[in-house]
Design a protein around this motif. Structure first.
Motif, PDB file in Angstrom:
ATOM      1  N   GLU A 169      -3.244   1.581  28.002  1.00  0.00           N
ATOM      2  CA  GLU A 169      -4.199   1.372  26.899  1.00  0.00           C
ATOM      3  C   GLU A 169      -5.135   2.569  26.742  1.00  0.00           C
ATOM      4  O   GLU A 169      -5.412   2.998  25.627  1.00  0.00           O
ATOM      5  CB  GLU A 169      -4.990   0.088  27.141  1.00  0.00           C
ATOM      6  CG  GLU A 169      -4.149  -1.150  26.865  1.00  0.00           C
ATOM      7  CD  GLU A 169      -4.812  -2.448  27.270  1.00  0.00           C
ATOM      8  OE1 GLU A 169      -4.683  -3.434  26.537  1.00  0.00           O
ATOM      9  OE2 GLU A 169      -5.459  -2.486  28.335  1.00  0.00           O
ATOM     10  N   ARG A 198      -1.382   4.131  24.113  1.00  0.00           N
ATOM     11  CA  ARG A 198       0.006   3.726  23.832  1.00  0.00           C
ATOM     12  C   ARG A 198       0.027   2.435  23.009  1.00  0.00           C
ATOM     13  O   ARG A 198      -0.848   1.574  23.149  1.00  0.00           O
ATOM     14  CB  ARG A 198       0.753   3.518  25.161  1.00  0.00           C
ATOM     15  CG  ARG A 198       0.697   4.726  26.062  1.00  0.00           C
ATOM     16  CD  ARG A 198       1.662   5.816  25.640  1.00  0.00           C
ATOM     17  NE  ARG A 198       2.926   5.583  26.270  1.00  0.00           N
ATOM     18  CZ  ARG A 198       3.219   5.999  27.509  1.00  0.00           C
ATOM     19  NH1 ARG A 198       2.322   6.686  28.212  1.00  0.00           N
ATOM     20  NH2 ARG A 198       4.377   5.758  28.034  1.00  0.00           N
ATOM     21  N   PRO A 199       1.050   2.287  22.147  1.00  0.00           N
ATOM     22  CA  PRO A 199       1.087   1.097  21.271  1.00  0.00           C
ATOM     23  C   PRO A 199       1.270  -0.204  22.055  1.00  0.00           C
ATOM     24  O   PRO A 199       1.900  -0.223  23.124  1.00  0.00           O
ATOM     25  CB  PRO A 199       2.287   1.358  20.359  1.00  0.00           C
ATOM     26  CG  PRO A 199       3.027   2.491  20.941  1.00  0.00           C
ATOM     27  CD  PRO A 199       2.139   3.214  21.882  1.00  0.00           C
ATOM     28  N   GLN A 200       0.717  -1.264  21.481  1.00  0.00           N
ATOM     29  CA  GLN A 200       0.717  -2.570  22.126  1.00  0.00           C
ATOM     30  C   GLN A 200       2.136  -3.069  22.416  1.00  0.00           C
ATOM     31  O   GLN A 200       2.397  -3.659  23.467  1.00  0.00           O
ATOM     32  CB  GLN A 200      -0.033  -3.567  21.218  1.00  0.00           C
ATOM     33  CG  GLN A 200      -0.408  -4.877  21.880  1.00  0.00           C
ATOM     34  CD  GLN A 200      -1.366  -4.693  23.048  1.00  0.00           C
ATOM     35  OE1 GLN A 200      -2.065  -3.693  23.155  1.00  0.00           O
ATOM     36  NE2 GLN A 200      -1.379  -5.662  23.947  1.00  0.00           N
ATOM     37  N   ILE A 255       3.399  -1.607  25.500  1.00  0.00           N
ATOM     38  CA  ILE A 255       2.702  -2.161  26.671  1.00  0.00           C
ATOM     39  C   ILE A 255       3.309  -3.502  27.061  1.00  0.00           C
ATOM     40  O   ILE A 255       3.615  -3.761  28.231  1.00  0.00           O
ATOM     41  CB  ILE A 255       1.189  -2.302  26.365  1.00  0.00           C
ATOM     42  CG1 ILE A 255       0.557  -0.903  26.199  1.00  0.00           C
ATOM     43  CG2 ILE A 255       0.473  -3.081  27.460  1.00  0.00           C
ATOM     44  CD1 ILE A 255      -0.845  -0.905  25.641  1.00  0.00           C
TER      45      ILE A 255
END
Lengths: 227, 302
Positions: free
Chosen positions: A105, A109-111, A114
């Protein structure tokens, strides 16, 4: 590549922690830094992660000259390094999932990534079923495995482990060693600072021995021998 | 940028919901600070109204000799109205003075009989002068006591009331100064206590801040959630403290009204409800944000 060039570190103007220490670590190496307590192992780690600046000498990490980094450059630099500590240093108010996700996070970085990637890494360290637990609900070995998962989630160039087995029982010690070896096999450089003789000898890789702040031995396939 | 902001808010919210006891204690302190703040606003309102009511009762009257022509009095009224110090001048003619006197003493037979026995109106025409500022009565009295007016004026009441007026002016001045000092002192105290509480709360998690730095969190990522948490503390403290204040004001209002009839504090609350609520929220969230911002700063460069 990591380079220590004539690095000297002094505390309180008189205590010499490192004295003209020089060594190089090639990408992909597994290097153990060994020595008695107070030999300077943790100082090497602190200098490498930019927690301290040396009194003299230079510390290079890839294209970064760590000792000259400004405070606003540190966060970006530290995302290239995964650090594991003896006392785990997990975020106590975050769950296992959140602790590991935090490293992604802060890197923006994109959710989606993740949600997909964190369970995979937790699977690797055998903690997928404890994703929702808080650190205080875990054993010492589990906490250290969370710390390893957090350190490796960003696919860092280097993993630095400062006495990672110091608080663990023999079973968990070998679990952690196995994980570090696996990370190294996957391509990351591993720097292990430890005074655990059995661990170092079992790994059987390069060993740098420190004594009173000086490098006294640097051997490929070395062993932990202190006279 | 939006993703970062969303994550900071998410972290702040989670931290807020997971810090049960710490949140309760911090919010409690903020509620106390907010009550002091709101109390100070109301104290100012009551103080100003009370001082205003007292000021309204002070005036200076100049009585004219019975043979003074009305034109002369009205000319003097005009010239008084042109003075910078004068707010209002009321002319009371001899007839009006007699009528007022009769109303005041209605039912007092002796007074009525005495008046009937007299052939002429014994009362004097007068001008009642109100100053913009009570400290200016001296200057007005001086103007009225000028030699050129000595032939037409019988007496100026300021000389008789001077001691009382001066004391009242001094008292009001002291009250104003004491009010400001008390306000500043209490507001400062409330801010310091709240700031210390938030600082202690952040100190207790200082090791966590260091961990975040090692993981590669930027300062805004470390600081942001605590500031967001401060906002949540502020909102709750603002709402709860205002919730406490409303019934307290409604309860106290009739008692204050008995004491000073000009002050209807419940009405004041009703007509300024949203403004007061807004101030309260602004004060609490501001306190939360600034305290968190300052408290966390020292750990960012460590």
């Amino acid at each position: 590549m990591i380079i220590f060039q004539n690095v000297t570190q002094v505390y309180n103007h008189s205590t010499v922690a490192l004295d003209k220490v020089s060594f190089k670590v090639q990408p992909g190496e597994f290097v153990s830094i060994v020595g008695r307590s107070g030999a300077g192992k943790s100082t090497v780690v602190k200098l490498l992660i930019g927690e301290e600046r040396p009194v003299k000498g230079q510390v290079f990490f890839g294209s970064y000259e760590v000792n000259k980094l400004k405070s606003h450059e540190m966060p970006e630099f530290r995302r290239h390094i995964g650090v594991i500590f003896q006392d785990f240093r997990l975020l106590s108010k975050k769950t296992v999932f959140e602790n590991v996700a935090f490293a992604l996070e802060v890197a923006g970085r994109p959710q989606k990534e993740i949600i997909e990637y964190v369970p995979q890494v937790l699977d690797m360290v055998g903690l997928r079923d404890k994703m929702g637990n808080f650190p205080q609900q875990l054993s010492g070995g589990e906490k250290q495995r969370v710390a390893i998962a957090r350190a490796m989630i960003n696919r860092p160039d280097v993993i630095i482990a400062d006495e990672p087995t110091g608080n663990l029982d023999p079973f968990n010690t070998w679990e952690v060693v196995k994980l570090l070896t696996k990370i190294n096999e996957l391509g990351s450089t591993v720097l292990l600072a430890t005074h655990d003789k059995e661990v170092v000898n079992a790994i059987g890789q390069r060993v740098i021995t420190l004594e009173n702040g000086k490098v006294v031995k640097d051997e490929e396939n070395g062993r932990f021998i202190i006279g | 940028m939006i993703v970062t902001l969303a994550r900071i808010i998410k972290f702040g919210w989670k931290s807020f919901t997971r810090n049960g006891l710490l949140a309760v204690s911090t919010i409690s302190i903020m509620i106390l600070a907010a009550l002091v703040f709101e109390g100070l606003i109301l104290f100012n309102v009551v103080g100003k109204s009370a001082i205003g009511a007292i000021q309204e009762k002070i005036d200076i009257s100049v009585y004219f000799k019975s043979n003074t022509p009305e034109d002369t009095i009205l000319n003097l009224k005009k010239s008084l109205e042109q003075l910078d110090e004068v707010r209002d001048v009321q002319y009371v003619s001899k007839d009006k003075a007699l009528a007022d006197f009769k109303v005041r003493h209605a039912g007092e037979d002796t007074v009525s009989q005495t008046l009937e026995e007299l052939d002429v109106n014994p009362l004097l025409a007068s001008l009642n002068v109100k100053a913009k500022d009570p400290t200016q009565y001296g200057a007005i009295a001086q103007y009225l006591g000028a030699k050129r007016l000595a032939d037409v004026t019988e007496k100026v009441t300021y000389a008789q009331n001077q001691v009382v007026i001066d004391r009242l002016v001094a008292f009001m001045d002291t009250m104003r100064r004491a009010g400001i000092t008390l306000n500043v002192f209490l507001a400062l105290l409330a801010v310091i206590v709240t700031f210390t509480t938030i600082r202690l709360a952040i100190y207790s998690v200082s090791d966590q801040l260091q961990i975040m730095r090692f993981v590669g969190a930027s300062n805004s990522f470390i600081q942001g959630p605590y500031i967001v948490e401060g906002v949540f503390y502020g909102i709750i403290a603002g709402v709860v403290s205002f919730g406490f204040m409303v019934p307290i004001i409604n309860f106290a209002s009739p008692y204050i009204l008995n004491f000073i009839p000009e002050i209807h504090i419940a009405n004041y609350l009703q007509s300024n409800f949203f403004a007061l609520f807004g101030y309260q929220l602004l004060f609490c969230t501001g306190l939360g944000i600034i305290s968190a911002f300052i408290a966390i700063r020292r750990y960012l460069h460590a």
